[in-house]
Design an enzyme around this catalytic site. Sequence first.
Site, mmCIF file in Angstrom:
data_model
loop_
_atom_site.group_PDB
_atom_site.id
_atom_site.type_symbol
_atom_site.label_atom_id
_atom_site.label_comp_id
_atom_site.label_asym_id
_atom_site.label_seq_id
_atom_site.Cartn_x
_atom_site.Cartn_y
_atom_site.Cartn_z
ATOM 1 N N ASP A 98 -49.227 -5.777 3.269
ATOM 2 C CA ASP A 98 -49.762 -5.181 4.538
ATOM 3 C C ASP A 98 -48.697 -6.140 5.583
ATOM 4 O O ASP A 98 -48.337 -7.149 5.183
ATOM 5 C CB ASP A 98 -51.094 -6.318 4.433
ATOM 6 C CG ASP A 98 -51.904 -6.060 5.423
ATOM 7 O OD1 ASP A 98 -51.941 -4.937 6.094
ATOM 8 O OD2 ASP A 98 -52.790 -6.703 5.796
ATOM 9 N N ASP A 126 -54.465 -9.159 3.348
ATOM 10 C CA ASP A 126 -55.310 -11.253 3.119
ATOM 11 C C ASP A 126 -56.099 -10.564 3.679
ATOM 12 O O ASP A 126 -57.503 -11.975 4.342
ATOM 13 C CB ASP A 126 -54.273 -11.609 4.414
ATOM 14 C CG ASP A 126 -54.010 -11.144 5.647
ATOM 15 O OD1 ASP A 126 -54.212 -9.527 5.516
ATOM 16 O OD2 ASP A 126 -53.060 -11.548 6.371
ATOM 17 N N ASP A 168 -58.105 -4.415 1.936
ATOM 18 C CA ASP A 168 -56.683 -4.810 1.069
ATOM 19 C C ASP A 168 -58.068 -5.109 0.172
ATOM 20 O O ASP A 168 -56.507 -4.482 -1.055
ATOM 21 C CB ASP A 168 -56.486 -5.965 1.323
ATOM 22 C CG ASP A 168 -55.530 -5.733 3.022
ATOM 23 O OD1 ASP A 168 -54.855 -4.894 3.386
ATOM 24 O OD2 ASP A 168 -54.829 -7.208 3.110
#
EC number: 7.1.2.1
Length: 920
Positions: free
Chosen positions: A380, A636, A640
């Site tokens: 990410d 985070d 996700d």
Amino acid sequence: MSDERITEKPPHQQPESEGEPVPEEEVEEETEEEVPDEQSSEDDDIDGLIDELQSQEAHEEAEEDDGPAAAGEARKIPEELLQTDPSVGLSSDEVVNRRKKYGLNQMREESENLLVKFLMFFIGPIQFVMEAAAVLAAGLEDWVDFGVICGLLFLNAGVGFIQEFQAGSIVEELKKTLANTATVIRDGSVQEAPANEIVPGDILKLEDGTVIPADGRLVTEECFLQVDQSSITGESLAVDKHYGDEVFSSSTVKRGEGFMIVTATGDNTFVGRAASLVNAAAGGQGHFTEVLNGIGVILLVLVVITLLLIWTACFYRTVRIVPILRYTLGITIVGVPVGLPAVVTTTMAGGAAYLAKKQAIVQKLSAIESLAGVEILCSDKTGTLTKNKLSLHEPYTVEGVSSDDLMLTACLAASRKKKGLDAIDKAFLKSLAQYPKAKGALTKYKVLEFHPFDPVSKKVTAVVESPEGERIICVKGAPLFVLKTVEEDHPIPEDVHENYENKVAELASRGFRALGVARKRGEGHWEILGVMPCMDPPRDDTAATVNEAKRLGLSVKMLTGDAVGIAKETCRQLGLGTNIYDAERLGLGGGGSMPGSEMYDFVENADGFAEVFPQHKFAVVDILQQRGYLVAMTGDGVNDAPSLKKADTGIAVEGATDAARSAADIVFLAPGLSAIIDALKTSRQIFHRMYAYVVYRIALSLHLEIFLGLWIAILNHSLDIDLIVFIAIFADVATLAIAYDNAPFSPSPVKWNLPRLWGMSIMMGIILAAGTWITLTTMFLPKGGIIQNFGSIDGILFLEISLTENWLIFITRAVGPFWSSIPSWQLAGAVFVVDVVATMFTLFGWWSQNWTDIVTVVRIYIWSIGIFCCLGGAYYLMSESETFDRLMNGKPLKENKSTRSVEDFLASMRRVSTQHEKGN
């Protein structure tokens, strides 16, 4: 609480548009601020505010140095239940009725029986054989063996259960992302209510800092809010919300006020549906457990073959049933390594403890093995590769305008209230340290009027008075809208206009968000001053870490919710490659419009994807896994969680939400990718220890199966059962310390290569069996052969087997020759202690009914050293063989035509399924 009339004026925002750089992302209050000559008492001291922001920035940097489609279908709420009057809200009776119908606003908890979870550790091929051996020992009333086998069973189960218990529940953690309380309109009054008591149709009041407790839509006309939903969608800045727009649970209102009607609660919210995606993700045994079970099955088959050989020989000789059962018990104990799960689990648990010291919390032991073999790292962007905070870059100024002048004007067009500051204002004020002239002049200006961001004109306006008493209008906002403001006042020189537009286009192509700045002095004309670009910058160590990851054989792909331009610029700065594509090309369900095989190639060759949603991340991980890659995913946020759970190794980075932490296999408390790379190296060291032990332990099982099988079948005799049990115990006790051994890490991803593992183990087992067979058969020569003046056959064989087997670990643990790597003192000490105990067994005749003289013991040591040298030479030759090296480190085979046809078929089915769902 008294009734409160509900009136709402439209707050304003800073601009964001898709066709040009988008500056302001957080919500200003819509109500115009009129600032009189005397500064409002509510305004914060500007010097103190700047110092505080810069102090916070320095503190954050110091800490860093130290250191929506869903799987489940939502329950639809009838539209007639969503017609609540915003000024009155629901009645108390209606709230009770709806709560009975739709339940509490919380995630459904899957009850977990801890006893059942513990008992699951007694299930598996190796465990079944151990349990059968325990039953057989009890039937023979061999209580010593029964106790030892049961002890090993419970040791293995205990270690595994404790580690898994610490992981916690994913649904429980997702539940924690909900707000605790909410301001709700009920019975015509404003009330505070627990968040879990919110029901569909409730009217909630939203204001600065509100954590939204449920999904809903805005019902205040002409309202404007900016909502931080980065933990859900991955967007780095707040998102504009207007009347009728949807808002999601667990997101936060950054600025603005308004009212929303609740449309979904609990499991039916966006977060709740994410939970169902997580639960639908592969949550099976894990790659390591599959490998271990596969080894156990093969060893079990070999045990059965050996037993069939022994039973045939015994029945041919009409051996009585009790000796046959004792032979069966002996072969069962040695054929399947009773301590294999315990030792390997302990090795990984020791590695997990070591990783914890490096601020990496392992929630699943199998994640260590998976991380060691990871070939693709899907990361990410926001908060992982970048700092998740805006910073200003070099400004562009028109001719005759200084950077300090542009900076001063931009800061004058900013809120003076701490709560009113958005990310852009904070970035400007913190950057004033680089513009001392602007910082010194800022406090000398008096704010007369301040107009927060206007979503129509897409700019912020402030009217100030200079120290000389001149009235100045300052604006900042979307560059082309600011330019239009100036053009409406007077024509702009062609060169200035062209240069300005070119710079704006350049910044947009490079992924920068940009702010145009202009001013008007007194009765004069508007002046265009320039453009200030801003971006969420990469972490300081990310570029170096990405390069190191590549050297370790990792391919890094970035998955982000940001725009393609921003993603490309970030990748350019980090050296990740610029093959970044819009996630729309993957299709809503990950199928896209391309044939399946082309889609798989597309994903495999891409450097990353932008504007992704949870199902896109999930699909990318799934496609890469189907291509045979071991995939790690870092993240985070709540968005996700599904892909973290789906990945072979889910990695929650520092500052991750509880949902992401719970879905992940490894949680990092240190920021940045550098901690991940350190953990990767450590995991490869741990993998090497496990691999060395498994080769060693299979060789030991094959050694005794071959030797005892031949001894029983040919000579109708066997080693004492008690001594066999002690051999098994000594082999595992000596190698428990391998968890603390000095081990190298591989410069490339490592995997369980079973052909190589079995080939080396079989050769080691044959050499060991040959050495023991020679020891046995030469005893019967006229002069005693290799062993002269022997006392007890069982004692001598016990010592020879113990020595050669214990020393084998020194060979398998090394990468080259066994002398090329010095073992840790823990491992060397453990082997030494076991050798001493085994020697005492032989000297004093413990369990062998006869003592053995010291000369014979010395001869056994010399003979065992010779066998050890043969083992070392053979292992080195195999490890240096190109064939073995290719089997271990070779790339996965290219997919054949039939595989690509299957991929095309699966992609077509996904598209049909998606179209069917959309049609319904």
